[in-house]
Design a protein around this motif. Structure first.
Motif, PDB file in Angstrom:
ATOM      1  N   ARG A 170       3.968   3.625  -8.054  1.00 15.48           N
ATOM      2  CA  ARG A 170       4.042   4.233  -9.387  1.00 15.48           C
ATOM      3  C   ARG A 170       2.671   4.398 -10.022  1.00 15.48           C
ATOM      4  O   ARG A 170       2.466   5.293 -10.845  1.00 15.48           O
ATOM      5  CB  ARG A 170       4.929   3.385 -10.295  1.00 15.48           C
ATOM      6  N   SER A 171       1.720   3.532  -9.650  1.00 17.88           N
ATOM      7  CA  SER A 171       0.374   3.666 -10.233  1.00 17.88           C
ATOM      8  C   SER A 171      -0.464   4.676  -9.459  1.00 17.88           C
ATOM      9  O   SER A 171      -1.620   4.919  -9.794  1.00 17.88           O
ATOM     10  CB  SER A 171      -0.331   2.307 -10.240  1.00 17.88           C
ATOM     11  N   GLY A 172       0.101   5.258  -8.404  1.00 17.35           N
ATOM     12  CA  GLY A 172      -0.620   6.281  -7.640  1.00 17.35           C
ATOM     13  C   GLY A 172      -1.392   5.714  -6.460  1.00 17.35           C
ATOM     14  O   GLY A 172      -2.037   6.458  -5.717  1.00 17.35           O
ATOM     15  N   LYS A 173      -1.304   4.409  -6.271  1.00 17.33           N
ATOM     16  CA  LYS A 173      -2.011   3.784  -5.140  1.00 17.33           C
ATOM     17  C   LYS A 173      -1.262   4.105  -3.843  1.00 17.33           C
ATOM     18  O   LYS A 173      -0.042   4.165  -3.826  1.00 17.33           O
ATOM     19  CB  LYS A 173      -2.029   2.261  -5.370  1.00 17.33           C
ATOM     20  N   MET A 174      -2.019   4.340  -2.768  1.00 17.46           N
ATOM     21  CA  MET A 174      -1.386   4.575  -1.467  1.00 17.46           C
ATOM     22  C   MET A 174      -1.353   3.260  -0.692  1.00 17.46           C
ATOM     23  O   MET A 174      -2.393   2.607  -0.528  1.00 17.46           O
ATOM     24  CB  MET A 174      -2.187   5.596  -0.658  1.00 17.46           C
ATOM     25  N   VAL A 175      -0.193   2.896  -0.199  1.00 15.58           N
ATOM     26  CA  VAL A 175      -0.041   1.680   0.588  1.00 15.58           C
ATOM     27  C   VAL A 175       0.382   2.089   1.995  1.00 15.58           C
ATOM     28  O   VAL A 175       1.293   2.894   2.167  1.00 15.58           O
ATOM     29  CB  VAL A 175       1.050   0.765  -0.028  1.00 15.58           C
ATOM     30  N   ARG A 176      -0.330   1.555   2.989  1.00 16.33           N
ATOM     31  CA  ARG A 176       0.023   1.894   4.369  1.00 16.33           C
ATOM     32  C   ARG A 176       1.121   0.959   4.858  1.00 16.33           C
ATOM     33  O   ARG A 176       1.107  -0.236   4.582  1.00 16.33           O
ATOM     34  CB  ARG A 176      -1.203   1.768   5.264  1.00 16.33           C
TER      35      ARG A 176
END
Ligand SMILES: [Zn+2]
Length: 362
Positions: free
Chosen positions: A102-108
């Motif tokens: 939701r904060s726009g961070k990309m998680v692999r």
């Protein structure tokens, strides 16, 4: 065609319903046009200052790619997924993906592949895969960690984790989502080819990139109502069949030119429109191949049924392994698709449109 644009479009994050990044990327390449969007992420590109009374040709391609969504977070930190679009389950385990929080961070994350050591005989056979029994691992060890440290929330969108590259020597693009970022690139390229002659064109050309095709051609139901086309050209990153069907029978061969789709499950093409396009392809030496598809569907299914019925020309860029992580397509096939579209638009006149629309039948 601009390879950097294709690269950015392929890398853009855009599963069905979450196409904003693709829209922003396209906007970067449409500075000379009038652009707008709507509430479901459909994106419209218009030639500036063109008279509105000319017949309208809609250029369609879909923005979205097959992806997934976080469906639930388990106590051990593993995630369950919901599919957005038609991935085949055999192509998912052991592949990495990107989750946008939701904060726009990309998680692999890695789609879990149970080590063969722990598999039962039936699991080893690879049969009976179910999405409900597949898990996505972001490296968390508990639900709390997945939520609070990684920032994962149910409903977060997911795409394949693949980075584009171009093999210049062989003219081959490698990346994800050529279905249908190849089509989006073709629209921009076609409109750029026609930009300088926009005032003298026989028709008004409107690019309409549609959201949510992979979940049931939803965006095109809206774009066609907004654009109200007389004719449409639908671009698709169509599945290549050249490694699965013998050379004599294959109808979607890479480096064999733009694929003109005669029929699929959603639309029976307008024979006059195809005949006209093929005549031009012959005249200008544009390589093409024809396809009679037993399956598949495109936005033409929706666009063709709007207004007073809209003849559609469906142009495919043969793309290998669509609806899975890694795709190949040939730059020359994309260029053939946009050259054919530009030639078709330039050659239209009132009589040709009447003929395609069957207004000269009696
Ligand atoms: Zn598609």
């Amino acid at each position: 065609m601009d390879i950097q644009m294709i690269e950015k479009l392929s890398n853009a994050f855009g599963p069905s319903g979450f196409e904003e990044d693709v829209v922003r990327t396209l906007a970067e390449y449409c500075g000379e046009f009038d652009i707008s969007n709507d509430a479901m992420n459909n994106f419209y590109v218009r030639m500036p200052g063109v008279q509105s009374e000319k017949p309208v040709v809609q250029l369609d391609a879909h923005l979205d790619e097959c992806g997934m969504m976080v469906q639930s977070i388990l106590d051990n930190g593993a995630l369950q997924m919901l599919l957005l679009g038609g991935f085949h389950l055999t192509s998912l385990p052991a592949h990495s993906v990107k989750i946008r929080t939701r904060s726009g961070k990309m998680v692999r994350g890695i789609i879990c592949a149970k080590p063969v050591h722990f598999m039962t005989d039936s699991e080893r056979s690879g049969q009976n895969l179910e999405i409900e029994k597949m898990y996505l691992d972001v490296g968390a060890t508990s639900r709390q960690e997945a939520e609070e440290v990684f920032g994962i929330h149910i409903g977060d969108p997911i795409v394949p984790d693949v980075t584009f590259s171009y093999d210049k020597e062989n003219g081959i693009c490698f990346g994800k989502a050529f279905d249908n970022r190849a089509g989006c690139a073709c629209i921009v390229d076609t409109m750029k080819q026609l930009y300088g002659e926009r005032d003298s064109l026989p028709v008004n050309v409107v690019g309409a990139m549609a959201a949510q095709e992979e979940v049931g051609t939803r965006g095109a139901a809206v774009t066609a109502q907004i654009v109200k086309p007389d004719l449409a050209i639908v671009f698709e990153g169509s599945p290549s069949d050249d490694f699965f069907i013998s050379a004599g029978q294959a109808q979607g061969q890479m480096k064999h030119g733009v694929q003109i789709r005669i029929v699929d499950k959603s639309y029976i093409s307008n024979a006059q429109f195809i005949e006209y396009a093929e005549e031009l392809a012959g005249k200008y030496g544009i390589k093409y191949q024809e396809a009679v598809r037993r399956g598949g569907s495109t936005n033409a299914g929706k666009i063709s049924l709007t207004g007073k019925a809209v003849p559609c020309l469906v142009l495919g860029v043969p793309s290998r392994y669509v609806h899975s992580h890694y795709n190949f397509c040939a730059l020359e096939d994309m260029e053939a698709a946009s050259s054919l579209a530009a030639s078709v638009i330039r050659g239209l006149d009132a009589e040709r449109i009447r003929h395609i629309c069957h207004q000269d039948l009696f």
